[in-house]
Motif scaffolding. Structure first.
Motif, PDB file in Angstrom:
ATOM      1  N   GLY B  93       0.816  -1.219   0.000  1.00 47.97           N
ATOM      2  CA  GLY B  93       0.000   0.000   0.000  1.00 47.97           C
ATOM      3  C   GLY B  93       0.846   1.263   0.000  1.00 47.97           C
ATOM      4  O   GLY B  93       0.721   2.119  -0.898  1.00 47.97           O
ATOM      5  N   PRO B  94       1.756   1.412   1.000  1.00 50.34           N
ATOM      6  CA  PRO B  94       2.606   2.599   1.015  1.00 50.34           C
ATOM      7  C   PRO B  94       3.443   2.742  -0.258  1.00 50.34           C
ATOM      8  O   PRO B  94       3.638   3.854  -0.756  1.00 50.34           O
ATOM      9  CB  PRO B  94       3.510   2.377   2.239  1.00 50.34           C
ATOM     10  N   SER B  95       3.924   1.623  -0.807  1.00 51.95           N
ATOM     11  CA  SER B  95       4.764   1.698  -2.006  1.00 51.95           C
ATOM     12  C   SER B  95       3.954   2.185  -3.209  1.00 51.95           C
ATOM     13  O   SER B  95       4.447   2.983  -4.024  1.00 51.95           O
ATOM     14  CB  SER B  95       5.374   0.327  -2.318  1.00 51.95           C
ATOM     15  N   LEU B  96       2.687   1.716  -3.305  1.00 48.61           N
ATOM     16  CA  LEU B  96       1.831   2.183  -4.403  1.00 48.61           C
ATOM     17  C   LEU B  96       1.585   3.693  -4.277  1.00 48.61           C
ATOM     18  O   LEU B  96       1.604   4.422  -5.276  1.00 48.61           O
ATOM     19  CB  LEU B  96       0.488   1.428  -4.396  1.00 48.61           C
ATOM     20  N   PHE B 142      -4.676  -7.354   9.027  1.00 45.57           N
ATOM     21  CA  PHE B 142      -5.926  -7.566   8.278  1.00 45.57           C
ATOM     22  C   PHE B 142      -6.100  -6.496   7.190  1.00 45.57           C
ATOM     23  O   PHE B 142      -6.411  -6.811   6.041  1.00 45.57           O
ATOM     24  CB  PHE B 142      -7.115  -7.526   9.250  1.00 45.57           C
ATOM     25  N   VAL B 143      -5.863  -5.234   7.565  1.00 45.94           N
ATOM     26  CA  VAL B 143      -6.062  -4.149   6.586  1.00 45.94           C
ATOM     27  C   VAL B 143      -5.000  -4.210   5.482  1.00 45.94           C
ATOM     28  O   VAL B 143      -5.282  -3.875   4.331  1.00 45.94           O
ATOM     29  CB  VAL B 143      -6.097  -2.770   7.290  1.00 45.94           C
ATOM     30  N   ILE B 144      -3.792  -4.667   5.838  1.00 46.53           N
ATOM     31  CA  ILE B 144      -2.761  -4.863   4.802  1.00 46.53           C
ATOM     32  C   ILE B 144      -3.289  -5.845   3.752  1.00 46.53           C
ATOM     33  O   ILE B 144      -3.184  -5.620   2.544  1.00 46.53           O
ATOM     34  CB  ILE B 144      -1.451  -5.400   5.436  1.00 46.53           C
ATOM     35  N   ALA B 247       6.038   4.497   8.122  1.00 47.18           N
ATOM     36  CA  ALA B 247       6.333   4.207   9.534  1.00 47.18           C
ATOM     37  C   ALA B 247       5.419   3.089  10.025  1.00 47.18           C
ATOM     38  O   ALA B 247       5.870   2.163  10.716  1.00 47.18           O
ATOM     39  CB  ALA B 247       6.152   5.463  10.374  1.00 47.18           C
ATOM     40  N   ILE B 248       4.127   3.168   9.663  1.00 44.63           N
ATOM     41  CA  ILE B 248       3.192   2.112  10.090  1.00 44.63           C
ATOM     42  C   ILE B 248       3.607   0.767   9.477  1.00 44.63           C
ATOM     43  O   ILE B 248       3.611  -0.266  10.150  1.00 44.63           O
ATOM     44  CB  ILE B 248       1.747   2.491   9.702  1.00 44.63           C
ATOM     45  N   ALA B 249       3.994   0.805   8.200  1.00 40.68           N
ATOM     46  CA  ALA B 249       4.424  -0.441   7.547  1.00 40.68           C
ATOM     47  C   ALA B 249       5.668  -0.998   8.234  1.00 40.68           C
ATOM     48  O   ALA B 249       5.789  -2.214   8.423  1.00 40.68           O
ATOM     49  CB  ALA B 249       4.691  -0.186   6.065  1.00 40.68           C
ATOM     50  N   ALA B 250       6.591  -0.104   8.642  1.00 43.14           N
ATOM     51  CA  ALA B 250       7.827  -0.563   9.305  1.00 43.14           C
ATOM     52  C   ALA B 250       7.495  -1.226  10.641  1.00 43.14           C
ATOM     53  O   ALA B 250       8.057  -2.278  10.973  1.00 43.14           O
ATOM     54  CB  ALA B 250       8.774   0.617   9.518  1.00 43.14           C
ATOM     55  N   LEU B 410      -3.261  11.367   6.524  1.00 40.50           N
ATOM     56  CA  LEU B 410      -3.755  10.299   7.387  1.00 40.50           C
ATOM     57  C   LEU B 410      -4.958   9.580   6.787  1.00 40.50           C
ATOM     58  O   LEU B 410      -5.206   8.411   7.070  1.00 40.50           O
ATOM     59  CB  LEU B 410      -4.151  10.856   8.772  1.00 40.50           C
ATOM     60  N   ILE B 411      -5.724  10.304   5.961  1.00 35.54           N
ATOM     61  CA  ILE B 411      -6.960   9.732   5.420  1.00 35.54           C
ATOM     62  C   ILE B 411      -6.750   9.188   4.003  1.00 35.54           C
ATOM     63  O   ILE B 411      -7.604   8.520   3.448  1.00 35.54           O
ATOM     64  CB  ILE B 411      -8.091  10.800   5.464  1.00 35.54           C
ATOM     65  N   GLY B 412      -5.577   9.428   3.447  1.00 35.64           N
ATOM     66  CA  GLY B 412      -5.331   9.008   2.064  1.00 35.64           C
ATOM     67  C   GLY B 412      -5.111   7.517   1.897  1.00 35.64           C
ATOM     68  O   GLY B 412      -5.228   6.997   0.788  1.00 35.64           O
ATOM     69  N   SER B 413      -4.791   6.814   2.978  1.00 38.40           N
ATOM     70  CA  SER B 413      -4.508   5.375   2.861  1.00 38.40           C
ATOM     71  C   SER B 413      -5.342   4.611   3.881  1.00 38.40           C
ATOM     72  O   SER B 413      -5.439   5.013   5.044  1.00 38.40           O
ATOM     73  CB  SER B 413      -3.003   5.153   3.109  1.00 38.40           C
ATOM     74  N   SER B 414      -5.950   3.513   3.435  1.00 36.10           N
ATOM     75  CA  SER B 414      -6.786   2.722   4.350  1.00 36.10           C
ATOM     76  C   SER B 414      -5.970   2.185   5.518  1.00 36.10           C
ATOM     77  O   SER B 414      -6.428   2.159   6.659  1.00 36.10           O
ATOM     78  CB  SER B 414      -7.451   1.572   3.593  1.00 36.10           C
ATOM     79  N   LEU B 415      -4.719   1.778   5.229  1.00 35.06           N
ATOM     80  CA  LEU B 415      -3.863   1.232   6.284  1.00 35.06           C
ATOM     81  C   LEU B 415      -3.574   2.298   7.351  1.00 35.06           C
ATOM     82  O   LEU B 415      -3.703   2.054   8.548  1.00 35.06           O
ATOM     83  CB  LEU B 415      -2.546   0.733   5.663  1.00 35.06           C
ATOM     84  N   VAL B 416      -3.213   3.496   6.865  1.00 35.55           N
ATOM     85  CA  VAL B 416      -2.868   4.571   7.801  1.00 35.55           C
ATOM     86  C   VAL B 416      -4.103   4.986   8.600  1.00 35.55           C
ATOM     87  O   VAL B 416      -4.058   5.082   9.834  1.00 35.55           O
ATOM     88  CB  VAL B 416      -2.297   5.784   7.031  1.00 35.55           C
ATOM     89  N   PHE B 417      -5.230   5.199   7.914  1.00 27.99           N
ATOM     90  CA  PHE B 417      -6.420   5.715   8.590  1.00 27.99           C
ATOM     91  C   PHE B 417      -6.923   4.725   9.640  1.00 27.99           C
ATOM     92  O   PHE B 417      -7.227   5.097  10.772  1.00 27.99           O
ATOM     93  CB  PHE B 417      -7.507   6.029   7.555  1.00 27.99           C
ATOM     94  N   SER B 418      -7.004   3.453   9.269  1.00 32.32           N
ATOM     95  CA  SER B 418      -7.531   2.483  10.233  1.00 32.32           C
ATOM     96  C   SER B 418      -6.578   2.318  11.417  1.00 32.32           C
ATOM     97  O   SER B 418      -7.010   2.185  12.557  1.00 32.32           O
ATOM     98  CB  SER B 418      -7.810   1.136   9.573  1.00 32.32           C
ATOM     99  N   THR B 419      -5.258   2.381  11.157  1.00 30.19           N
ATOM    100  CA  THR B 419      -4.295   2.246  12.262  1.00 30.19           C
ATOM    101  C   THR B 419      -4.397   3.446  13.201  1.00 30.19           C
ATOM    102  O   THR B 419      -4.383   3.286  14.434  1.00 30.19           O
ATOM    103  CB  THR B 419      -2.852   2.131  11.714  1.00 30.19           C
ATOM    104  N   VAL B 420      -4.495   4.646  12.621  1.00 24.16           N
ATOM    105  CA  VAL B 420      -4.586   5.856  13.454  1.00 24.16           C
ATOM    106  C   VAL B 420      -5.857   5.808  14.306  1.00 24.16           C
ATOM    107  O   VAL B 420      -5.824   6.092  15.514  1.00 24.16           O
ATOM    108  CB  VAL B 420      -4.554   7.129  12.564  1.00 24.16           C
TER     109      VAL B 420
END
Lengths: 111, 566
Positions: B93-96, B142-144, B247-250, B410-420
């Motif tokens: 996700g972050p790479s895309l 799960f979100v990944i 950072a979340i992916a790391a 923060l809202i641009g990525s599902s992974l980031v938003f759900s984690t936050v």
């Protein structure tokens, strides 16, 4: 604790449900001692619905096994799994009893 | 360390050469399917096929080096376990996002950043557990999976995607069906290599349908058999808006590495009780260093391969020598441009089918991690609302455009938003949760249901592990039984249960004589002869069931402390 007794081809199956603690152990002890007290009796105790067994319960099982030896009766346990199996292991009881995996295997082992 | 019965070749063993090589090839086959992640990202960056081939070759070299870093113990780096490296959906996700914003240079720069962050986090991971409890890390996994699957579908069905032909639907179906059928009904090698076999069938089907294309076949034909990949295209950049997703992916990659290395420890030691954080820290350091190498060399972030470790457990071959073979095979494959050219032209339906197959297991893995803890209403809300938040970003991609400027990253990525959302709710819901709960027992008989409820309710509020709460429940019930029946306590028995992420402590105190906690099991005769023997058995079991026990008797008051590691 609830007890349910059934007959299966000459083998008496006693299903124990709930908890065996110092309050309920004497009831189980009385029943088990009577069952294995008859010479040549064949008894399977099904623990598949058991939630908890304390040292009082293990004492009752040891006494029942001793009584079964005296009367040449056969006592087999089955359905000892999960948390209850861990407690058998913890107390060093897994090798002291004949333990079958399922009720059917228990009946075959007792019969 | 005692070898478990199912392990044929342990960590230090040297299997015969043919066993080593065969197993090495098997692991490489299992891991190779994950090349679909970099492929998808490079395609999204509209990279020419020739360059994609070169990038995939670099990727294989990186996987080889990463596997060596993990198995060799160089200074403080490397767990020393047979734990090969792989590309991962964690960075997908972050790479895309990165290639959309700043192309390949931003991808490589941010991958380098993520690797460095993981290296810094490695020694601190154990302390971060309260911030990232399992329900949050399970949610991240799960979100990944969810976002990876949707990214794959978007490549076929998205607004910018070329229309899908009937042949492509068929090829996607055949590829996915092959992988699923072999995985569900296959046996032995066919099952283990189901993804790779499905991939090959997909290629054959695409070739028959004429979807490989003359240009692509020419690219494969023109690629040399042996050669070094090109590094001339490499450059790096950095964008502050990409810091949070990477950072979340790391952190997610570090947590997965923790889990995988713990599996390695358990697999190699029949007496394993709990994770050894020293080798885990070394392993996470190696994992981070591998992602640094990936960023520098021009690849996606890497991670430990959980399926490969699972395969080692299934086959019983856990020798370190096999990991050396895996590393060497990857390094060799990186020197075959024809092979990487073949992978670079992978038809779109084959890519999507492979991705859907892979993310299914990732999502279920996330659900399993989430449900490994007892969940009360607070924790259920953390997980549920965070999933809804992540799904909303995927369903309504324009959501971030309507948000205030500062909140958009923060809202641009599902992974980031759900984690936050999960982290914020996790902090918020700590309000009102008592870390110490107390309970009083007045006289016999002990109300077993009330004790159960006490531990269940508090265990769920704390998000404790089910197995630890079960052990505590036994110790509480058994100790109270002995105290009430045999110690004749004066007044109530007081119970206090305290929890933090690392410890569960039970304190049972009463006015009366102490109970005995012997280290030696009483004999069967002692147990049968008297109630004293029965009490000794209880004390022996209580001691064994807890990780630590302590008993004191002062001024007529006895106190027993049961400690459980968490």
């Amino acid at each position: 604790m609830d007890l349910n007794e059934e007959q299966a081809g000459g083998v008496t199956v006693l299903q124990v449900m709930g908890r065996i603690d110092s309050t309920t152990a004497p009831v189980l002890g009385e029943r088990l001692t009577a069952m294995v007290g008859a010479a040549g009796a064949r008894v399977v105790v099904d623990f598949s619905q058991l939630d908890y067994i304390s040292s009082a319960g293990f004492r009752i099982l040891l006494l029942a096994a001793k009584r079964a030896d005296q009367t040449t009766s056969k006592l087999v346990l089955c359905g000892v799994s999960g948390k209850v199996r861990q407690l058998f292991d913890l107390g060093g009881f897994l090798d002291l009893f004949t333990i079958a995996h399922t009720r059917e295997e228990g009946i075959a082992a007792a019969g | 360390m005692r070898r478990p019965a199912n392990i044929v070749y342990g960590l230090e063993d040297s299997p015969p050469p043919h066993v080593t090589v065969f197993n090495g090839v098997q692991y490489v086959g299992l891991i190779a399917i994950n090349l679909v992640y970099p492929l998808l990202v490079f395609r999204a960056a509209e990279t020419p096929a020739q360059l994609v081939g070169s990038l995939l070759a670099i990727g294989m070299l990186v996987l080889g080096l990463a596997t060596f870093l993990q198995v060799c113990r160089l200074g403080p780096v490397g767990s020393g376990y047979m734990c090969p490296a792989t590309f991962t959906a964690t960075y997908l996700g972050p790479s895309l996002l990165a290639v959309q914003v700043g192309g390949l240079p931003l991808l490589f720069g941010m991958t380098l950043f993520a690797g460095l962050l993981e290296v810094v986090l490695a020694p601190l991971l154990n302390r971060l557990r309260p911030i990232f409890p399992p329900e949050v890390s399970g949610l991240v996994i799960f979100v990944i999976g969810l976002s990876g699957g949707i990214a794959g579908l978007r490549a076929m069905l998205g607004e910018k995607a070329a229309p899908v032909s009937t042949e492509e639907w068929w090829i996607a179906g055949v590829t996915l069906a092959t992988m699923v059928a072999l995985n569900v009904w296959g046996k032995g090698m066919a099952r283990m290599l189901c993804a790779l076999i499905g991939l090959a069938i997909g290629y054959i089907a695409a070739g028959i349908a004429g979807l490989l294309g003359v240009g692509n076949i020419r690219t494969i034909a023109e690629a040399p058999w042996i050669g070094l990949p090109a590094f001339g295209h490499l450059s790096w950049s950095f964008d502050i808006s990409m810091v949070v997703p990477f950072a979340i992916a790391a952190v997610a990659a570090a947590m997965k590495a923790v889990g995988t290395i713990a599996v390695c420890q358990r697999m190699n030691d029949a007496d394993w009780v709990r994770p050894d954080m020293r080798s885990i820290t070394r392993g996470v350091l190696a994992d981070g260093a591998s992602t640094v190498v990936a960023g520098v060399a021009g690849a996606l972030g890497t991670n430990t391969s959980t399926p490969a470790v699972g395969l080692a457990a299934a086959t019983g071959v856990a020798s370190r020598k096999v990991a050396y073979a895996v590393g060497a095979i990857f390094l060799l494959l990186g020197l075959f441009p024809k092979l990487t050219a073949l992978l670079a032209v992978m038809p779109r339906p084959v890519v999507v089918a492979s991705l859907l197959f892979a993310v299914t297991f990732i999502m279920i893995n996330g659900l399993q991690v989430m449900s490994s803890r007892m969940l009360d209403a607070r924790r259920t809300l953390v997980v549920g609302l965070a999933i809804v938040a992540g799904t909303a970003v995927e369903v309504f991609p324009t959501l971030s455009a309507t948000a205030p400027e500062a909140a958009r990253p923060l809202i641009g990525s599902s992974l980031v938003f759900s984690t936050v959302i999960a982290l914020l709710l996790n902090f918020l819901f700590r309000i009102g949760v008592k870390q110490t709960a107390t309970f009083k027992v007045d006289g016999a008989p002990v109300q077993a249901e009330k004790l159960e409820q006490f531990m269940e309710t508090n265990g769920a509020a704390w998000g404790a592990r089910r197995d630890v709460i079960d052990r505590a429940k036994f110790n509480l019930a058994q100790s109270l039984e002995v105290i009430v029946d045999s110690c004749e306590p004066q007044g109530p028995v007081e119970v206090a249960a305290s929890f933090d992420e690392f410890n569960l402590d039970l304190r049972v105190s009463y006015v009366g004589p102490p109970i005995e906690l012997p280290e030696r099991r009483p004999s069967n005769e002692e147990i049968m002869e008297s109630e004293d023997g029965q009490c000794k058995l209880a004390g022996f079991m209580l001691r064994r069931h807890a990780d630590r026990v302590a008993a004191t008797h002062r001024a007529g008051r006895s106190t027993i402390l049961f400690h459980f590691d968490h």
